[in-house]
Design an enzyme around this catalytic site. Sequence first.
Site, PDB file in Angstrom:
ATOM      1  N   ASP A 490      60.921  11.906 -47.640  1.00 41.78           N
ATOM      2  CA  ASP A 490      61.541  10.585 -47.210  1.00 41.78           C
ATOM      3  C   ASP A 490      62.901  10.838 -46.754  1.00 41.78           C
ATOM      4  OD1 ASP A 490      62.222   8.063 -46.558  1.00 41.78           O
ATOM      5  OD2 ASP A 490      61.478   7.354 -48.613  1.00 41.78           O
ATOM      6  N   GLY A 536      59.622   7.359 -37.634  1.00 42.68           N
ATOM      7  CA  GLY A 536      59.196   7.308 -36.629  1.00 42.68           C
ATOM      8  C   GLY A 536      60.394   7.854 -35.678  1.00 42.68           C
ATOM      9  N   ASP A 557      58.931   0.351 -43.177  1.00 44.45           N
ATOM     10  CA  ASP A 557      58.116  -0.195 -44.211  1.00 44.45           C
ATOM     11  C   ASP A 557      57.026  -1.038 -43.908  1.00 44.45           C
ATOM     12  OD1 ASP A 557      59.522   1.866 -45.415  1.00 44.45           O
ATOM     13  OD2 ASP A 557      59.812   0.794 -47.405  1.00 44.45           O
TER      14      ASP A 557
END
Length: 741
Positions: A490, A536, A557
Site C-alpha cells: 500500500d 489507481g 477506499d
Amino acid sequence: MRFKILAMLWLAGAALSASAQSKSFLVAKFKAGDDTARKEAGYNDKDWQTLKVTDVWDRQGVPASTDYGWYRFHFDAAPASEADRQKTEGDNYLYVNLGPVDDVDETYLNGTLIGKTGRFPTDEGGYASMWNTPRKYLADKKLLNRGGDNVLAVRVYSGGEPGGIFRGPVTVSTPRNLDGTALTFSEKESKGTSKCVITLSNEFPWTVKGVLEIKEADLETGKVGKTIRRNISARPGKNAEIALPYNIKSPVKMLVTFTDSKSGEMLKKAYTPKYILTPPAPAAPRFNTAPVYGVRPGSPVHFRFGVSGDRPMTFSSADLPEGLTLGADNGVLSGSIGDYGDYIFTVKATNAKGSAEQTFTLKVGDAIALTPPMGWNSWNCWGLSVSQDRVMSSANALVDKGLADYGYCYMNIDDGWEAPYRNDDGTIAVNEKFPDMKALGDWLHERGLKFGIYSSPGDLTCGGYLGSLDHELQDAESYNSWGVDYLKYDWCGYWRKHATQKDRNTLASYIRPYMLMGEYLRQQPRDIFYSLCQYGMADVWKWGHTVDANSWRTTGDIEDTWQSLYSIGFEQQLDLAPYAEPGRWNDPDMMIVGKVGWSDNLRDSRLTPDEQYTHVSLWALLAANMLIGCDLAQLDDFTVSLLCNNEVNAVNQDILGKQATCVVSDGDLRIWARPLADGSTAVGIFNVGDDDITVNLADYLPRLGLKSLKTNRDLWRQKDLSTTDLVYPVSTHAVRFLKVS
Ligand code: GAL
C-alpha cells in the site's frame, strides 16, 4: 409493466405539501473576521458584501486564508396570526436549514444561540470539522420580532480552504412534523424467524404519532398481498419501531406509509428486506472451484479443492501427476513440479450421498492467480484492531460455514500487525496482537487456507505502522519464512519519499517502489500473490503487470454506501476491461457485505439487500478480487447465500478471465456483460436509479451481439428462464443477473 405502474402510483403520493411562511435565501450579507457583537439583530451590516450561499467563500473572492467569517440573513416575520394557531407543536418553532457548513458554525436568531455544529479551535477538545453535516436547527418562535426585522447570524470557522456555507439555499420555515422524522429499515432473526424492523425516527422535541401502513408486494409479480396497519408513536428525540415477520426465502417488497395524525402528512418508502435466492447446495459432492490452478516451476503447490456436500467426504485421484499428493480427507493438493507444462488429472470426491469428479489442469508456468483471488481481508471489519485471534476466528468460520468449499481461501491481515520498531538485525517485528506469524501461517495452511499480509513501500503505512522502506528484501524473506501467500503493498507512507525524488512527475517514479518489491518477491521460493494498492495512480492497470503484480487497486477506499459502490463499481471501471486477464486483475476493493466497521465496533453493512446483490453480481462481472471484508464469525444466512452461489461465483472465476464492459447505459439502466469460456455471456441488468424500472432485454440483444436467445439462466435463482419473454422488473439499485447464449 404492471409492477412499474403499481410502484409509480404508490410513490406518487409521496410529495409533501410545502409548508406555510417559508423563506429561502440564496445570498447573505457577509464579512470576514470575528466579532461576537455581529450576532445581535441591531448590528449595523450595511457596508457588508453580499455572498452566495451556494458556493464556498474561497470561490467568491474571499481570501482563502480567511479563518472566521459571519453571514447575516434579514427577514420579516409576519405578526402571529390565526394560521399560526397550534395544529402541531411545530407551529411554535422556526426551522432553520443551513445545509452543510465548512467547517464549524454557531447560529443565532436575533442574538440568541439556536445551534452549533463542530468545535472551534478555542473549544474544549480543540478544533473539529463537521464540514459535511447538514445543519438543521429549531428556534422558539418567541425569539421572533413580529412585524419587524429579524436576523439569522451565522458565525463560521474554516480550518483550511475551502470555507463557508456552500450548499444553499438557506431556509427558515415552520417545521412540519415530518421534517424531523424518517423511516428506516433493518432485519433481525429471532427464534428462527426473520423479521423486518421498520423504524420511525423523530428528531424533534415533541411526540410524533400516526399510523403505519405496510403493503407487501411480491417481488416477482408485483402482486400486493396483505396490508398491515399499526399505530405508532415516536417520543421526542427517540425512535419507535415495529418488527414484522416475513419469509426470507420468498422476497417481498414492503410499501410503507406513515401518516402523521396531527397534520395528515405522509411519508412513504419501499424496502425489500434481506432475501435468499441461492438454492441450498445438494448433499452429494459438488465441485465449486475453477478447474485450473497456476503454480511456478518448483514452487510449493497449495490448493484446496472447493467441494460442497455432506461431510465426511473423501478425495482421490487415479492419475495424480508425480510430485503431488492429495489429502484424502480435506481435498488439499500439495507437492511441487519442476517442469513447465499443463498437468491434467481427475479428482473424485465421495460422501454418503454420492460422488462427483472434476477434470483439473495444473498449469506449471510463470503465471499464478489464473482466476481472481477469493478470500477475506481484515480491514473493512476490524481496521487497525485486527488480532491473531480475530483472524483465526474468521478462518474457522470460513471453513465451518462452508465458504472454503466455494474457493474462499486467502486470509489476509491488513494494516495493524507490525511492531513500532524493527528487530536489531533490521527484520520486521510483530506487535503483541500477533505472537507468532510462522505458527499462524502453518495453522492456516493445515486447514487448506492461504496466508496474506500487508505492508507499504513507505517508511510507515496508512495506519502509522512500520512500512518496508529500505528493508524490502528482508521483508520479502520474512514473509517467505512465515509462509505468506499474498502481499498487499500500500503506497500511503511512500508519499514522503516520493516527494523528495527529482523525477517525481514521471511514470518511473510511481513504478519504482513496486518494481523493487516485485523483484524480491519473485526471488522467494514460494509463490506470493502481489497486490498493488496505490488507488489507481498513474494508470496502474497499464503497467501493473510489468512489476509482476497479480492485481492492482483501481480506486480509493470503498465504503458501505450506495454512492461509494456506484462510483467505484460502475463509474470507475468503465475503461478497465482490456487490462484484466488470467494472472492480472483490476481490484475495485474489498466487499462491503455482512458486519463491517473498520474498528472494534461492527455493524450491518449499510447497503440495502438489493444493493448487496448488485455488489456481488458486479464484482463477479468485473473479475474482481473476491475478498470478503466482514467478520466471518458473525455471518448470517443471507450473507452466506450472497457469497456462496456457485453459478454466480463461476462467472467471477471463469477461466477465460475477461472482465465485463458496460454495453448499455440508458437512463438509469446499465447492462454489463462478459464473455465466458463456454461461449455464453454473463449479463448484469442493473437499475442505478431511485425508481423501479422494467427492462425488456429483447430491445438490447443486438448490443450483446445476439439476435435471439438459445439459453437464458437466472444465476441467483439458478433457474432456466424463457428465451422469448425477456421483460424484467428491476427495483431501485437492484440487479437481474443472467447467463445467456
Ligand atoms: C489504505 C488502503 C486500505 C487499507 C488501509 C490500511 O490506504 O486503501 O485498503 O489497507 O490503507 O491502513
